[in-house]
Design a protein around this motif. Structure first.
Motif, PDB file in Angstrom:
ATOM      1  N   GLN A 192       0.851  -1.188   0.000  1.00  0.00           N
ATOM      2  CA  GLN A 192       0.000   0.000   0.000  1.00  0.00           C
ATOM      3  C   GLN A 192       0.885   1.236   0.000  1.00  0.00           C
ATOM      4  O   GLN A 192       1.620   1.469   0.961  1.00  0.00           O
ATOM      5  N   PRO A 193       0.862   2.031  -1.051  1.00  0.00           N
ATOM      6  CA  PRO A 193       1.713   3.227  -1.116  1.00  0.00           C
ATOM      7  C   PRO A 193       1.462   4.161   0.062  1.00  0.00           C
ATOM      8  O   PRO A 193       0.323   4.393   0.455  1.00  0.00           O
ATOM      9  N   GLY A 194       2.544   4.661   0.640  1.00  0.00           N
ATOM     10  CA  GLY A 194       2.454   5.592   1.745  1.00  0.00           C
ATOM     11  C   GLY A 194       2.308   4.947   3.109  1.00  0.00           C
ATOM     12  O   GLY A 194       2.386   5.628   4.128  1.00  0.00           O
ATOM     13  N   ARG A 195       2.122   3.637   3.145  1.00  0.00           N
ATOM     14  CA  ARG A 195       1.872   2.935   4.413  1.00  0.00           C
ATOM     15  C   ARG A 195       3.177   2.557   5.131  1.00  0.00           C
ATOM     16  O   ARG A 195       3.200   2.425   6.360  1.00  0.00           O
ATOM     17  N   TYR A 196       4.260   2.402   4.360  1.00  0.00           N
ATOM     18  CA  TYR A 196       5.469   1.802   4.915  1.00  0.00           C
ATOM     19  C   TYR A 196       6.700   2.700   4.743  1.00  0.00           C
ATOM     20  O   TYR A 196       6.765   3.520   3.831  1.00  0.00           O
ATOM     21  N   ARG A 197       7.656   2.479   5.629  1.00  0.00           N
ATOM     22  CA  ARG A 197       8.915   3.221   5.610  1.00  0.00           C
ATOM     23  C   ARG A 197      10.072   2.238   5.701  1.00  0.00           C
ATOM     24  O   ARG A 197      10.103   1.382   6.609  1.00  0.00           O
ATOM     25  N   GLU A 229      10.092   5.050  -4.856  1.00  0.00           N
ATOM     26  CA  GLU A 229      10.443   6.090  -3.885  1.00  0.00           C
ATOM     27  C   GLU A 229       9.219   6.775  -3.283  1.00  0.00           C
ATOM     28  O   GLU A 229       9.208   7.119  -2.095  1.00  0.00           O
ATOM     29  N   GLU A 230       8.207   6.997  -4.107  1.00  0.00           N
ATOM     30  CA  GLU A 230       7.004   7.652  -3.598  1.00  0.00           C
ATOM     31  C   GLU A 230       6.112   6.685  -2.825  1.00  0.00           C
ATOM     32  O   GLU A 230       5.359   7.095  -1.934  1.00  0.00           O
ATOM     33  N   ALA A 231       6.197   5.423  -3.143  1.00  0.00           N
ATOM     34  CA  ALA A 231       5.345   4.427  -2.487  1.00  0.00           C
ATOM     35  C   ALA A 231       5.870   4.036  -1.115  1.00  0.00           C
ATOM     36  O   ALA A 231       5.083   3.790  -0.184  1.00  0.00           O
ATOM     37  N   ILE A 232       7.209   3.964  -0.974  1.00  0.00           N
ATOM     38  CA  ILE A 232       7.838   3.546   0.274  1.00  0.00           C
ATOM     39  C   ILE A 232       8.844   4.621   0.663  1.00  0.00           C
ATOM     40  O   ILE A 232       9.832   4.836  -0.047  1.00  0.00           O
ATOM     41  N   SER A 233       8.624   5.300   1.772  1.00  0.00           N
ATOM     42  CA  SER A 233       9.545   6.352   2.187  1.00  0.00           C
ATOM     43  C   SER A 233      10.822   5.742   2.756  1.00  0.00           C
ATOM     44  O   SER A 233      10.893   4.541   3.043  1.00  0.00           O
ATOM     45  N   PRO A 251       2.418  -3.590  -8.963  1.00  0.00           N
ATOM     46  CA  PRO A 251       1.418  -2.591  -9.379  1.00  0.00           C
ATOM     47  C   PRO A 251       1.857  -1.146  -9.161  1.00  0.00           C
ATOM     48  O   PRO A 251       1.267  -0.232  -9.754  1.00  0.00           O
ATOM     49  N   PHE A 252       2.883  -0.946  -8.362  1.00  0.00           N
ATOM     50  CA  PHE A 252       3.317   0.414  -8.046  1.00  0.00           C
ATOM     51  C   PHE A 252       4.677   0.765  -8.650  1.00  0.00           C
ATOM     52  O   PHE A 252       5.245   1.804  -8.334  1.00  0.00           O
ATOM     53  N   HIS A 253       5.180  -0.127  -9.528  1.00  0.00           N
ATOM     54  CA  HIS A 253       6.434   0.160 -10.213  1.00  0.00           C
ATOM     55  C   HIS A 253       6.247   1.319 -11.187  1.00  0.00           C
ATOM     56  O   HIS A 253       5.153   1.523 -11.728  1.00  0.00           O
ATOM     57  N   LYS A 254       7.315   2.042 -11.445  1.00  0.00           N
ATOM     58  CA  LYS A 254       7.256   3.118 -12.432  1.00  0.00           C
ATOM     59  C   LYS A 254       7.120   2.529 -13.833  1.00  0.00           C
ATOM     60  O   LYS A 254       7.451   1.350 -14.077  1.00  0.00           O
ATOM     61  N   GLU A 255       6.635   3.318 -14.752  1.00  0.00           N
ATOM     62  CA  GLU A 255       6.520   2.886 -16.138  1.00  0.00           C
ATOM     63  C   GLU A 255       7.915   2.588 -16.686  1.00  0.00           C
ATOM     64  O   GLU A 255       8.846   3.379 -16.513  1.00  0.00           O
TER      65      GLU A 255
END
Length: 326
Positions: free
Chosen positions: A41-46, A69-73, A150-154
């Motif tokens: 889940q993007p933004g949920r994890y560090r 980078e934007e999905a996992i800080s 699903p959250f990889h960059k293009e």
């Protein structure tokens, strides 16, 4: 003086026969979409790391290559270990700005107040709860490469292609046992026999990979895989740290023409060199308080070489397109 007194941080990982065996991970629940797994889940994890650690570094490289980078800080601890482990002294106020903790140990204490192992990086933490999620450094990059797809960059590279997974897994096991862990098995051995066994296995594998890379640009051809990331993080630390501190001194990385060119090739790619902190590596391994006695360095002096400019020298491997040797 006993070895355990010399290396109290690693005492639980020293076996009776004088060999070193890495500790088990505390946080092992996988990422995935099945019941009981941690759902991506993007933004949920560090992701917490420190620059000198090769296992944490490879997670950071994969995160960068895949555009997560934007999905996992990312939280960065100091590369100097304290009596309480890794500390966020690089951040304002000495605390991680997202989690509000001073030491990574706090994550481990919250999970198990009686935990006797080392609080290690990498570790992914749930930002919402502040609890540890996964510290399984062996499998972590594979989770990022698969269930986080699903959250990889293009245009993200396929670092773990389905058709090669069995071969990648086999090679990863070898790299981990004899190279990634091999340098530590040699360095932390407290018997001559254990040291020599690890030393011989390490250089036997490096010799094999030197031959393999004579005809193949990367380990599986002309494209990067998870295996390349795992090998790189040991190679980039070899001459700066392991060769001297861990007595893995039969040959330097620069004495292997193919491995040295291969390592420079990777270093010069986005995601590798720009996440590599050679100054942090040199100072951490040579001058960290928990390794000073081991490195016979009571004054905390760390070397200024190897010269980082050498890593920018032409690698001359662009003509190699594939055909790795089995």
């Amino acid at each position: 003086m006993s070895v355990n007194k010399k290396h109290p941080v690693f005492a639980t990982e020293l076996k009776a026969d004088g060999s070193f065996e890495p500790q088990a991970n505390l946080f092992t629940v996988p990422f995935g979409y099945s019941p009981g797994e941690h759902r991506p889940q993007p933004g949920r994890y560090r992701l917490l790391w420190m620059k000198a650690c090769p296992y944490a570094h490879r997670a950071v490289i994969v995160r960068r290559l895949l555009g997560l980078e934007e999905a996992i800080s990312l939280g960065t601890a100091s590369h100097f270990r304290t009596a309480y482990g890794w500390e966020f002294s690089l951040d304002a106020g000495g605390v991680d700005p997202v989690l509000g903790i001073r030491y990574i140990k706090e994550i481990y204490d919250a999970e198990d107040p009686g935990y006797k192992g080392r609080p290690t990086v990498p570790i992914i933490v749930d930002v919402q709860t502040g609890r540890g999620v996964n510290s399984d450094y062996f499998r972590l990059t594979n989770y990022l490469e698969t269930v986080w797809a699903p959250f990889h960059k293009e245009g993200a590279p396929d670092l773990y292609p389905q058709r090669l997974r069995s071969e990648i897994d086999t090679l990863n096991d070898i790299i981990f046992r004899d190279i990634n862990s091999g340098v530590y098995k040699a360095g932390f051995a407290h018997s001559q026999a254990a040291y020599e066994q690890a030393f011989d296995a390490l250089f036997d594998r490096l010799d094999e990979l030197e031959q393999r890379l004579e005809r193949s640009r990367y380990l599986f051809g002309d494209f990067i895989t998870d295996s390349d990331v795992r090998l790189y993080t040991t190679l980039v630390r070899f001459d700066a740290a392991y060769y001297t501190v861990f007595n893995t001194n039969r040959s330097r990385l620069t004495d292997f023409p193919n491995l040295w060119g291969y390592a420079r090739d990777l270093y010069q790619l986005p995601g590798f060199g720009d996440t590599t902190g050679l100054a942090a590596i040199r100072s951490s391994y040579h001058a960290s308080p928990h390794l000073r006695g081991f490195a016979r360095n009571p004054y905390g002096i760390y070397p200024l070489g190897p010269d980082e400019r050498d890593w920018a020298a032409p690698h001359r491997r662009s003509h190699l397109k594939g055909g790795y040797s089995r």
